[in-house]
Design an enzyme around this catalytic site. Structure first.
Site, short mmCIF file in Angstrom:
data_model
loop_
_atom_site.label_atom_id
_atom_site.label_comp_id
_atom_site.label_asym_id
_atom_site.label_seq_id
_atom_site.Cartn_x
_atom_site.Cartn_y
_atom_site.Cartn_z
NE ARG A 112 -0.84 -1.53 12.68
CZ ARG A 112 -1.19 -1.92 11.45
NH1 ARG A 112 -0.86 -3.13 11.03
NH2 ARG A 112 -1.87 -1.13 10.65
NE ARG A 131 -1.59 1.48 7.95
CZ ARG A 131 -2.76 1.82 8.45
NH1 ARG A 131 -3.05 3.08 8.66
NH2 ARG A 131 -3.65 0.90 8.76
CG ASP A 179 -20.49 -5.32 -11.13
OD1 ASP A 179 -21.67 -5.50 -11.52
OD2 ASP A 179 -19.80 -4.34 -11.45
CG ASP A 225 -7.59 -6.94 -0.56
OD1 ASP A 225 -8.72 -7.46 -0.65
OD2 ASP A 225 -7.25 -6.22 0.39
CG LEU A 226 -8.41 -6.73 -7.45
CD1 LEU A 226 -8.51 -7.14 -8.91
CD2 LEU A 226 -7.69 -5.38 -7.34
CE LYS A 227 -11.12 -5.38 1.33
NZ LYS A 227 -9.74 -4.96 1.06
CG ASP A 241 -1.87 -1.15 1.27
OD1 ASP A 241 -2.23 -1.65 0.19
OD2 ASP A 241 -2.29 -1.55 2.38
CB THR A 267 -12.78 -4.23 10.19
OG1 THR A 267 -11.97 -3.70 9.14
CG2 THR A 267 -12.52 -5.71 10.31
CE LYS A 317 -3.91 -6.35 1.65
NZ LYS A 317 -4.76 -5.39 0.94
O1 C5P Z 1 -1.21 -1.09 7.04
P1 C5P Z 1 -2.04 -2.23 7.54
O2 C5P Z 1 -1.22 -3.34 8.15
O3 C5P Z 1 -3.18 -1.77 8.41
O4 C5P Z 1 -2.69 -2.85 6.20
C1 C5P Z 1 -3.73 -3.79 6.24
C2 C5P Z 1 -4.15 -4.13 4.84
O5 C5P Z 1 -5.25 -5.04 4.90
C3 C5P Z 1 -4.64 -2.95 4.00
O6 C5P Z 1 -4.24 -3.23 2.66
C4 C5P Z 1 -6.14 -2.99 4.12
O7 C5P Z 1 -6.80 -2.52 2.97
C5 C5P Z 1 -6.40 -4.48 4.26
N1 C5P Z 1 -7.63 -4.81 4.97
C6 C5P Z 1 -7.92 -4.37 6.27
N2 C5P Z 1 -9.09 -4.71 6.88
C7 C5P Z 1 -9.97 -5.48 6.24
C8 C5P Z 1 -9.70 -5.92 4.94
C9 C5P Z 1 -8.51 -5.58 4.33
O8 C5P Z 1 -7.11 -3.69 6.88
N3 C5P Z 1 -11.08 -5.82 6.87
#
Ligand code: C5P
Length: 236
Positions: free
Chosen positions: A185, A215, A65, A60-62, A11, A124, A33
């Site tokens: 984390r 991140r 449609d 991860d295109l979610k 990202d 979430t 991803k």
């Molecule tokens: O930076 P971080 O570790 O929070 O990134 C989490 C990744 O997972 C991001 O690409 C986010 O779009 C994805 N994601 C999320 N929660 C979800 C689904 C996908 O954080 N429920």
């Protein structure tokens, strides 16, 4: 129980930075991803970089449609390296079935292994009140379980979920039902906007299949060091 596979979310807004992350992290045998930011911003370029490094990735295109459109999208993106694709369970049973079928059929045409299709149940970011506004009765947990059942019945490989939901999902749907878990984390790091974060150790203990980290790796001054520390915690 095998340890969770580390998935590094690319990202970042800059394609050169994404390419450098792939070059540095691919030797650690992580999965990458590619989400909205990378796919819409520089999808073709990052696809080539990943292919050059022989790196596997989740797209991860979610997708959400009508079944025919999702099927066509999946046929367009399946290629060597794509190990996993995400769709929204709220697209309904026919859409989920079309997604799984398209992934299998296109992969067979290309003589490659079919990417696993994982379903997002309830985002979430949505709380009980948001669901009520959308006309969905019940809380996020109840809706997530119902949508996970829909995904399982449509032969999806698993769901995107929090580490905290893994044990319950596995006990309902079986150990084989996959769990792709963002919100990881390392202890002591900033949580950003992830409200229900879990540590890599929690992910291992819960039996998560994929631990998605963005991140804490891609924004670290030493992404390789950060990834190695997370891998060590995931492997226990
Ligand atoms: O930076 P971080 O570790 O929070 O990134 C989490 C990744 O997972 C991001 O690409 C986010 O779009 C994805 N994601 C999320 N929660 C979800 C689904 C996908 O954080 N429920």
């Amino acid at each position: 129980m095998p340890s969770p596979r580390l998935v590094v979310a690319l990202d970042v807004p800059d394609p050169a930075r994404a390419a450098s992350l792939v070059a540095r992290l691919a030797p650690l045998d992580v999965l990458f991803k590619v989400g909205y930011e990378a796919f819409y911003g520089y999808g073709a370029a990052i696809g080539e970089v990943l292919a050059t490094h022989g790196a596997g990735y989740a797209l991860d295109l979610k997708l959400h449609d009508i079944p025919r459109t999702v099927e066509a999208a999946i046929r367009a993106v399946v290629r060597p390296g794509v190990r996993l694709l995400t769709v929204h369970a709220l697209g309904g049973a026919s859409m989920l079935e079309a997604a799984v079928r398209a992934a299998e059929e296109r992969a067979a045409e290309l003589s490659i292994a079919a990417p696993q299709v994982f379903a997002v149940t309830v985002l979430t970011s949505l709380g009980g009140e948001d669901l009520g506004e959308l006309g969905l009765s019940g809380g996020p947990g109840e809706n997530a379980t119902r949508l996970a059942a829909l995904a399982r019945d449509a032969r999806c490989a698993g769901v995107v979920c929090s580490v905290r939901e893994v044990e319950e999902l596995k006990s309902f749907f079986g150990a084989e039902f996959g769990t792709f878990c963002p919100g990881i984390r390392p202890s002591g790091s900033a949580h950003g906007d992830q409200k229900r974060a879990a540590t890599p150790r929690d992910a291992r203990e819960a039996g998560a299949d994929y631990a998605v980290v963005g991140r804490p790796i891609v924004e670290d001054a030493d992404p390789v060091g950060a990834a190695r520390a997370i891998l060590a915690e995931l492997r226990g």
